[in-house]
Motif scaffolding. Structure first.
Motif, PDB file in Angstrom:
ATOM      1  N   MET A   2      38.912  45.527  38.357  1.00 53.98           N
ATOM      2  CA  MET A   2      37.873  45.220  39.349  1.00 53.98           C
ATOM      3  C   MET A   2      38.440  45.419  40.755  1.00 53.98           C
ATOM      4  O   MET A   2      39.667  45.474  40.930  1.00 53.98           O
ATOM      5  CB  MET A   2      37.408  43.773  39.166  1.00 53.98           C
ATOM      6  N   PRO A   3      37.593  45.504  41.774  1.00 55.83           N
ATOM      7  CA  PRO A   3      38.113  45.591  43.149  1.00 55.83           C
ATOM      8  C   PRO A   3      39.039  44.405  43.437  1.00 55.83           C
ATOM      9  O   PRO A   3      38.720  43.261  43.110  1.00 55.83           O
ATOM     10  CB  PRO A   3      36.848  45.527  44.011  1.00 55.83           C
ATOM     11  N   GLN A   4      40.191  44.721  44.018  1.00 54.52           N
ATOM     12  CA  GLN A   4      41.232  43.723  44.243  1.00 54.52           C
ATOM     13  C   GLN A   4      41.274  43.264  45.696  1.00 54.52           C
ATOM     14  O   GLN A   4      41.031  44.038  46.612  1.00 54.52           O
ATOM     15  CB  GLN A   4      42.607  44.290  43.865  1.00 54.52           C
ATOM     16  N   ARG A   5      41.610  42.005  45.853  1.00 53.97           N
ATOM     17  CA  ARG A   5      41.874  41.400  47.163  1.00 53.97           C
ATOM     18  C   ARG A   5      43.297  40.892  47.133  1.00 53.97           C
ATOM     19  O   ARG A   5      43.883  40.702  46.069  1.00 53.97           O
ATOM     20  CB  ARG A   5      40.936  40.224  47.432  1.00 53.97           C
ATOM     21  N   GLU A   6      43.825  40.630  48.282  1.00 59.05           N
ATOM     22  CA  GLU A   6      45.159  40.028  48.343  1.00 59.05           C
ATOM     23  C   GLU A   6      45.130  38.894  49.347  1.00 59.05           C
ATOM     24  O   GLU A   6      44.360  38.900  50.308  1.00 59.05           O
ATOM     25  CB  GLU A   6      46.222  41.052  48.692  1.00 59.05           C
TER      26      GLU A   6
ATOM     27  N   HIS B 194      52.837  31.525  48.229  1.00 52.65           N
ATOM     28  CA  HIS B 194      52.771  32.604  47.250  1.00 52.65           C
ATOM     29  C   HIS B 194      51.817  33.691  47.728  1.00 52.65           C
ATOM     30  O   HIS B 194      50.851  33.423  48.432  1.00 52.65           O
ATOM     31  CB  HIS B 194      52.278  32.094  45.890  1.00 52.65           C
ATOM     32  N   TYR B 195      52.094  34.903  47.273  1.00 50.81           N
ATOM     33  CA  TYR B 195      51.268  36.069  47.540  1.00 50.81           C
ATOM     34  C   TYR B 195      50.564  36.441  46.231  1.00 50.81           C
ATOM     35  O   TYR B 195      51.212  36.590  45.190  1.00 50.81           O
ATOM     36  CB  TYR B 195      52.155  37.221  48.026  1.00 50.81           C
ATOM     37  N   PHE B 196      49.232  36.578  46.271  1.00 52.77           N
ATOM     38  CA  PHE B 196      48.445  36.869  45.085  1.00 52.77           C
ATOM     39  C   PHE B 196      47.565  38.099  45.298  1.00 52.77           C
ATOM     40  O   PHE B 196      47.144  38.366  46.420  1.00 52.77           O
ATOM     41  CB  PHE B 196      47.488  35.705  44.775  1.00 52.77           C
ATOM     42  N   THR B 197      47.282  38.802  44.199  1.00 58.09           N
ATOM     43  CA  THR B 197      46.246  39.835  44.199  1.00 58.09           C
ATOM     44  C   THR B 197      45.344  39.590  42.997  1.00 58.09           C
ATOM     45  O   THR B 197      45.781  39.073  41.963  1.00 58.09           O
ATOM     46  CB  THR B 197      46.818  41.267  44.104  1.00 58.09           C
ATOM     47  N   GLY B 198      44.077  39.966  43.148  1.00 59.81           N
ATOM     48  CA  GLY B 198      43.115  39.831  42.054  1.00 59.81           C
ATOM     49  C   GLY B 198      41.703  39.965  42.580  1.00 59.81           C
ATOM     50  O   GLY B 198      41.473  40.044  43.787  1.00 59.81           O
ATOM     51  N   PRO B 199      40.743  39.975  41.664  1.00 59.91           N
ATOM     52  CA  PRO B 199      39.344  40.062  42.094  1.00 59.91           C
ATOM     53  C   PRO B 199      38.860  38.719  42.631  1.00 59.91           C
ATOM     54  O   PRO B 199      39.387  37.658  42.275  1.00 59.91           O
ATOM     55  CB  PRO B 199      38.605  40.438  40.810  1.00 59.91           C
ATOM     56  N   LEU B 200      37.851  38.790  43.472  1.00 62.14           N
ATOM     57  CA  LEU B 200      37.210  37.560  43.912  1.00 62.14           C
ATOM     58  C   LEU B 200      36.562  36.875  42.708  1.00 62.14           C
ATOM     59  O   LEU B 200      35.930  37.534  41.868  1.00 62.14           O
ATOM     60  CB  LEU B 200      36.132  37.847  44.953  1.00 62.14           C
TER      61      LEU B 200
ATOM     62  N   LEU C 290      40.236  33.614  44.336  1.00 63.66           N
ATOM     63  CA  LEU C 290      40.637  34.752  43.501  1.00 63.66           C
ATOM     64  C   LEU C 290      40.911  34.311  42.079  1.00 63.66           C
ATOM     65  O   LEU C 290      41.322  33.173  41.841  1.00 63.66           O
ATOM     66  CB  LEU C 290      41.933  35.386  44.023  1.00 63.66           C
ATOM     67  N   LEU C 291      40.748  35.245  41.155  1.00 70.13           N
ATOM     68  CA  LEU C 291      41.350  35.130  39.833  1.00 70.13           C
ATOM     69  C   LEU C 291      42.528  36.097  39.865  1.00 70.13           C
ATOM     70  O   LEU C 291      42.378  37.300  39.635  1.00 70.13           O
ATOM     71  CB  LEU C 291      40.356  35.495  38.733  1.00 70.13           C
ATOM     72  N   ALA C 292      43.669  35.589  40.223  1.00 73.45           N
ATOM     73  CA  ALA C 292      44.831  36.435  40.500  1.00 73.45           C
ATOM     74  C   ALA C 292      45.393  37.072  39.233  1.00 73.45           C
ATOM     75  O   ALA C 292      45.515  36.423  38.194  1.00 73.45           O
ATOM     76  CB  ALA C 292      45.920  35.623  41.186  1.00 73.45           C
ATOM     77  N   VAL C 293      45.757  38.343  39.362  1.00 72.62           N
ATOM     78  CA  VAL C 293      46.392  39.089  38.274  1.00 72.62           C
ATOM     79  C   VAL C 293      47.867  39.360  38.576  1.00 72.62           C
ATOM     80  O   VAL C 293      48.602  39.795  37.697  1.00 72.62           O
ATOM     81  CB  VAL C 293      45.635  40.391  37.952  1.00 72.62           C
ATOM     82  N   THR C 294      48.274  39.119  39.831  1.00 75.41           N
ATOM     83  CA  THR C 294      49.698  39.156  40.191  1.00 75.41           C
ATOM     84  C   THR C 294      50.000  37.966  41.097  1.00 75.41           C
ATOM     85  O   THR C 294      49.137  37.491  41.843  1.00 75.41           O
ATOM     86  CB  THR C 294      50.126  40.443  40.929  1.00 75.41           C
ATOM     87  N   MET C 295      51.242  37.485  40.997  1.00 74.14           N
ATOM     88  CA  MET C 295      51.728  36.435  41.881  1.00 74.14           C
ATOM     89  C   MET C 295      53.111  36.853  42.373  1.00 74.14           C
ATOM     90  O   MET C 295      54.001  37.141  41.553  1.00 74.14           O
ATOM     91  CB  MET C 295      51.837  35.092  41.152  1.00 74.14           C
TER      92      MET C 295
END
Length: 156
Positions: A34-38, A53-59, A111-116
């Motif tokens: 899905m479109p990712q945010r950070e 922490h730094y996160f990426t994932g969709p809203l 976010l529902l983060a997929v990376t941390m």
């Protein structure tokens, strides 16, 4: 199907169900497509102090919209009666309101983060990230379930 923290079929997946047209079992890979945010968040943890922490994932909002909640799209305020119950693998729970994450109201970019911290969360599962929270209690790791529920039942 209502999951508990111990009956999730496999690590790294979450059930999305409740008052939605399209319940789903979502993997980190699906969320990653899905479109990712950070975002970088800082919060106070009661047991380990200040965390960053730094996160990426969709809203979270985008994930929930894809499930098609049952509110009336023609009634702007109808969505304000919806609650979101989030469950982590360890039993940690939090309840949010739709209004908190909706851009027309609270506009929290959860976010529902997929990376941390640039580490993939495929094995662990997605993390709920609540930017702006001073305390880390609503940051839920290893999310296993999200239930969307109209709050009508609260009023009898």
């Amino acid at each position: 199907m209502q999951p508990t923290s111990i009956d999730l079929p496999t690590a790294g997946r979450l059930s999305l169900w409740g008052d939605v047209r399209r319940p789903a079992l979502l993997s980190v890979a699906m969320l990653g497509s899905m479109p990712q945010r950070e975002t970088t968040v800082s919060f106070e943890c009661r047991t380990s102090g200040q965390r960053r922490h730094y996160f990426t994932g969709p809203l979270l909002l985008d994930v929930l919209r894809a499930a098609e909640p049952l509110f009336d799209p023609g009634e702007r305020k109808d969505r304000l009666r919806y609650l979101l119950a989030v469950l982590g693998r360890d039993g940690h729970r939090a309840v949010l309101s739709w209004g908190e994450i909706d851009p027309e109201f609270g506009n929290t970019p959860a976010l529902l983060a997929v990376t941390m911290d640039c580490q993939d969360l495929t094995e662990q599962g997605p993390h709920l990230v609540m930017p702006g929270d001073r305390c880390g209690s609503r940051h839920i790791s290893q999310v296993t379930g999200i239930r969307v529920c109209a709050a009508d039942r609260l009023w009898g």
